[in-house]
Design a protein around this motif. Sequence first.
Motif, PDB file in Angstrom:
ATOM      1  N   ILE A   1       0.784  -1.239  -0.112  1.00  0.00           N
ATOM      2  CA  ILE A   1      -0.040   0.201   0.011  1.00  0.00           C
ATOM      3  C   ILE A   1       0.939   1.125  -0.018  1.00  0.00           C
ATOM      4  O   ILE A   1       1.867   1.231   0.787  1.00  0.00           O
ATOM      5  CB  ILE A   1      -0.960   0.070   1.312  1.00  0.00           C
ATOM      6  N   LEU A   2       0.676   1.992  -1.113  1.00  0.00           N
ATOM      7  CA  LEU A   2       1.723   3.207  -1.319  1.00  0.00           C
ATOM      8  C   LEU A   2       0.721   4.533  -1.193  1.00  0.00           C
ATOM      9  O   LEU A   2      -0.053   4.877  -1.754  1.00  0.00           O
ATOM     10  CB  LEU A   2       2.432   2.932  -2.597  1.00  0.00           C
ATOM     11  N   PHE A   3       1.357   5.531  -0.328  1.00  0.00           N
ATOM     12  CA  PHE A   3       0.789   6.772  -0.449  1.00  0.00           C
ATOM     13  C   PHE A   3       0.711   7.482  -1.622  1.00  0.00           C
ATOM     14  O   PHE A   3       1.914   7.591  -2.301  1.00  0.00           O
ATOM     15  CB  PHE A   3       1.318   7.679   0.628  1.00  0.00           C
ATOM     16  N   ALA A   4      -0.070   7.833  -2.193  1.00  0.00           N
ATOM     17  CA  ALA A   4      -0.288   8.469  -3.638  1.00  0.00           C
ATOM     18  C   ALA A   4       0.203   9.958  -3.807  1.00  0.00           C
ATOM     19  O   ALA A   4      -0.873  10.770  -4.132  1.00  0.00           O
ATOM     20  CB  ALA A   4      -1.601   7.843  -4.337  1.00  0.00           C
ATOM     21  N   ASN A   5       1.379  10.087  -3.765  1.00  0.00           N
ATOM     22  CA  ASN A   5       1.586  11.660  -3.864  1.00  0.00           C
ATOM     23  C   ASN A   5       2.279  11.580  -5.268  1.00  0.00           C
ATOM     24  O   ASN A   5       3.583  11.108  -5.234  1.00  0.00           O
ATOM     25  CB  ASN A   5       2.602  11.964  -2.703  1.00  0.00           C
ATOM     26  N   LEU A   6       1.749  11.886  -6.277  1.00  0.00           N
ATOM     27  CA  LEU A   6       2.271  11.764  -7.590  1.00  0.00           C
ATOM     28  C   LEU A   6       3.526  12.458  -7.824  1.00  0.00           C
ATOM     29  O   LEU A   6       4.132  12.314  -8.804  1.00  0.00           O
ATOM     30  CB  LEU A   6       1.331  12.085  -8.529  1.00  0.00           C
ATOM     31  N   ARG A   7       3.674  13.538  -7.050  1.00  0.00           N
ATOM     32  CA  ARG A   7       5.042  14.451  -7.040  1.00  0.00           C
ATOM     33  C   ARG A   7       6.392  13.665  -6.554  1.00  0.00           C
ATOM     34  O   ARG A   7       7.308  14.202  -6.796  1.00  0.00           O
ATOM     35  CB  ARG A   7       4.872  15.752  -6.272  1.00  0.00           C
ATOM     36  N   TYR A   8       6.009  12.644  -5.924  1.00  0.00           N
ATOM     37  CA  TYR A   8       7.418  11.670  -5.436  1.00  0.00           C
ATOM     38  C   TYR A   8       7.803  11.088  -6.709  1.00  0.00           C
ATOM     39  O   TYR A   8       7.103   9.900  -7.027  1.00  0.00           O
ATOM     40  CB  TYR A   8       6.865  10.929  -4.196  1.00  0.00           C
ATOM     41  N   LEU A   9       9.150  11.295  -7.122  1.00  0.00           N
ATOM     42  CA  LEU A   9       9.562  10.067  -8.131  1.00  0.00           C
ATOM     43  C   LEU A   9       9.634   8.645  -7.587  1.00  0.00           C
ATOM     44  O   LEU A   9       9.629   7.728  -8.317  1.00  0.00           O
ATOM     45  CB  LEU A   9      11.101  10.530  -8.319  1.00  0.00           C
ATOM     46  N   SER A  10       9.822   8.619  -5.989  1.00  0.00           N
ATOM     47  CA  SER A  10       9.874   7.248  -5.689  1.00  0.00           C
ATOM     48  C   SER A  10       8.476   6.558  -5.698  1.00  0.00           C
ATOM     49  O   SER A  10       8.326   5.370  -5.831  1.00  0.00           O
ATOM     50  CB  SER A  10      10.415   7.335  -4.115  1.00  0.00           C
ATOM     51  N   PHE A  11       7.602   7.329  -5.659  1.00  0.00           N
ATOM     52  CA  PHE A  11       6.045   6.776  -6.027  1.00  0.00           C
ATOM     53  C   PHE A  11       5.877   5.994  -7.318  1.00  0.00           C
ATOM     54  O   PHE A  11       5.490   5.034  -7.482  1.00  0.00           O
ATOM     55  CB  PHE A  11       5.039   8.041  -6.017  1.00  0.00           C
ATOM     56  N   TRP A  12       6.218   6.705  -8.185  1.00  0.00           N
ATOM     57  CA  TRP A  12       6.604   6.165  -9.723  1.00  0.00           C
ATOM     58  C   TRP A  12       7.509   4.886  -9.652  1.00  0.00           C
ATOM     59  O   TRP A  12       7.001   3.916 -10.442  1.00  0.00           O
ATOM     60  CB  TRP A  12       6.779   7.350 -10.793  1.00  0.00           C
ATOM     61  N   SER A  13       8.572   4.920  -9.216  1.00  0.00           N
ATOM     62  CA  SER A  13       9.666   4.024  -9.259  1.00  0.00           C
ATOM     63  C   SER A  13       9.028   2.399  -8.417  1.00  0.00           C
ATOM     64  O   SER A  13       9.293   1.333  -8.677  1.00  0.00           O
ATOM     65  CB  SER A  13      10.764   4.326  -8.452  1.00  0.00           C
ATOM     66  N   VAL A  14       8.358   2.757  -7.172  1.00  0.00           N
ATOM     67  CA  VAL A  14       7.815   1.840  -6.697  1.00  0.00           C
ATOM     68  C   VAL A  14       6.688   0.995  -7.563  1.00  0.00           C
ATOM     69  O   VAL A  14       6.623  -0.232  -7.287  1.00  0.00           O
ATOM     70  CB  VAL A  14       7.329   2.158  -5.355  1.00  0.00           C
ATOM     71  N   LEU A  15       5.750   1.904  -8.119  1.00  0.00           N
ATOM     72  CA  LEU A  15       4.670   1.294  -9.037  1.00  0.00           C
ATOM     73  C   LEU A  15       5.394   0.564 -10.021  1.00  0.00           C
ATOM     74  O   LEU A  15       4.824  -0.617 -10.330  1.00  0.00           O
ATOM     75  CB  LEU A  15       3.804   2.582  -9.543  1.00  0.00           C
ATOM     76  N   ALA A  16       6.402   0.983 -10.859  1.00  0.00           N
ATOM     77  CA  ALA A  16       6.959   0.299 -11.867  1.00  0.00           C
ATOM     78  C   ALA A  16       7.896  -0.996 -11.554  1.00  0.00           C
ATOM     79  O   ALA A  16       7.417  -1.950 -12.021  1.00  0.00           O
ATOM     80  CB  ALA A  16       7.985   1.163 -12.567  1.00  0.00           C
ATOM     81  N   TRP A  17       8.424  -1.018 -10.331  1.00  0.00           N
ATOM     82  CA  TRP A  17       9.041  -2.122  -9.801  1.00  0.00           C
ATOM     83  C   TRP A  17       7.889  -3.228  -9.438  1.00  0.00           C
ATOM     84  O   TRP A  17       8.053  -4.474  -9.772  1.00  0.00           O
ATOM     85  CB  TRP A  17       9.829  -1.689  -8.628  1.00  0.00           C
ATOM     86  N   CYS A  18       6.804  -2.695  -8.652  1.00  0.00           N
ATOM     87  CA  CYS A  18       5.897  -3.738  -8.411  1.00  0.00           C
ATOM     88  C   CYS A  18       5.230  -4.430  -9.650  1.00  0.00           C
ATOM     89  O   CYS A  18       4.940  -5.682  -9.809  1.00  0.00           O
ATOM     90  CB  CYS A  18       5.055  -3.060  -7.228  1.00  0.00           C
ATOM     91  N   LYS A  19       4.902  -3.678 -10.669  1.00  0.00           N
ATOM     92  CA  LYS A  19       4.444  -4.108 -11.818  1.00  0.00           C
ATOM     93  C   LYS A  19       5.194  -5.124 -12.536  1.00  0.00           C
ATOM     94  O   LYS A  19       4.923  -5.961 -12.914  1.00  0.00           O
ATOM     95  CB  LYS A  19       4.111  -3.010 -12.803  1.00  0.00           C
ATOM     96  N   MET A  20       6.512  -4.656 -12.740  1.00  0.00           N
ATOM     97  CA  MET A  20       7.488  -5.688 -13.295  1.00  0.00           C
ATOM     98  C   MET A  20       7.775  -6.826 -12.484  1.00  0.00           C
ATOM     99  O   MET A  20       7.833  -8.036 -13.048  1.00  0.00           O
ATOM    100  CB  MET A  20       8.791  -5.082 -13.423  1.00  0.00           C
ATOM    101  N   ARG A  21       7.473  -6.964 -11.180  1.00  0.00           N
ATOM    102  CA  ARG A  21       7.750  -8.025 -10.283  1.00  0.00           C
ATOM    103  C   ARG A  21       6.351  -8.837 -10.136  1.00  0.00           C
ATOM    104  O   ARG A  21       6.400  -9.812  -9.313  1.00  0.00           O
ATOM    105  CB  ARG A  21       8.733  -7.945  -9.168  1.00  0.00           C
ATOM    106  N   GLY A  22       5.283  -8.449 -10.495  1.00  0.00           N
ATOM    107  CA  GLY A  22       3.853  -8.882 -10.211  1.00  0.00           C
ATOM    108  C   GLY A  22       3.780  -8.754  -8.760  1.00  0.00           C
ATOM    109  O   GLY A  22       2.894  -9.817  -8.176  1.00  0.00           O
ATOM    110  N   ILE A  23       4.042  -7.771  -8.224  1.00  0.00           N
ATOM    111  CA  ILE A  23       3.632  -7.537  -6.633  1.00  0.00           C
ATOM    112  C   ILE A  23       2.519  -6.513  -6.567  1.00  0.00           C
ATOM    113  O   ILE A  23       2.419  -5.371  -7.064  1.00  0.00           O
ATOM    114  CB  ILE A  23       4.691  -6.966  -5.946  1.00  0.00           C
ATOM    115  N   PRO A  24       1.436  -7.260  -6.059  1.00  0.00           N
ATOM    116  CA  PRO A  24      -0.002  -6.262  -6.087  1.00  0.00           C
ATOM    117  C   PRO A  24       0.478  -5.091  -5.291  1.00  0.00           C
ATOM    118  O   PRO A  24       1.084  -5.023  -4.349  1.00  0.00           O
ATOM    119  CB  PRO A  24      -0.909  -7.040  -5.208  1.00  0.00           C
TER     120      PRO A  24
END
Length: 379
Positions: free
Chosen positions: A96-119
Amino acid sequence: MSSSFGGYVLKKIWFIQPLITNYTIPIFAELGKYVHLTVIYSPVDTRQGFGSKANVVIPGVKLIEVPTWWPPFGKIGMVQRGLIRILKNTQPDAVILFANLRYLSFWSVLAWCKMRGIPVFPHGHGLYKKRNPGFLWKTIYRAVLWLSTAYICYTPSVAESLLRLGLPEKKITVAENSLVNPFPVLPEEKTGKENGILFIGRLREGCRLDLLISAVARLRTERCLDITLHIVGDGIDAEHFKSLASGMPWVKFYGSIYDQKKISDISRQCMAGCYPGNAGLSIVHMMSLSLPPVTHDDMVAHQGPEPSYIEQGVNGILFSHQTSDTGLVSALHAIFDHPKQLRSLQVGAYSTYKKLTEPSLAVRFVNIITQAKISSEKQ
């Protein structure tokens, strides 16, 4: 530790937050009873009045503090450092990830989880603060939803802000943001003799405590009403507001109080709550004390989407943001002038609180993750 919800066993959940506050601690503590919970967060300047504590300990919850890098050119591009490195060393059942789209780390975690199949489940305000979001915002949030398992909205009004743009409904869910008060005040405990107004929240720019002090002063002088203003909270602007109330013994400042029993006891002197500026979760706290909240009607301007829980004349009162001075005075006067309506509002406020907290926010999180996991396995 693991728990079975709907027949599905969850073991490990990550919760990534910008900071830990006093109101989130009980949520994490309860969530930790159901799963192996790891909370990753950053420290905060306590002068802001969030109530974040150093060296916090939550039984049954693993806490990892990471620094946040802030760019020198503004509030876009922040990075919570080390998240991907930590992710590489673990395999949570969900994030569960706080959705502040101004954080670059938000996008990196989304992408990493998507690639690794982590919900992964962003949790946020959506577009409720955007008056007229257009094609760009629609495109950005379509990307967020594509990378996500589902977007968890704070309130139904947040979900509506996304659905209005035609974004996929199956990717949008709601976990009503709330807090569980261990010391609530039931409507039947109100005597009808209370003369107080309760403010709960951070003393910051935008809270408009000056407006509330002025409104109560007018009611005392122009209407000869015996009103006491009780203020629970702290923040960078605390001294400024105290100076405004100099010579007004009917304004009582209590500072930050972390003992919910003490706040409950103070509230027993009050008939209603008021957050004259841009409110958030304080609205739910007031409702838990059977205090109908009074705040302005410009939902987009509010700090959080929780004021959307207010139904005019049912569980609270909304005054016009455009005529704040006179609107607030009229709203507070109506409370004192109509005791039968006040009683109905108190019942409505507490009823709303119960609906928001049964089940609790922690259980709503687990239910959403469980249902998403079950649905994905059926596909």
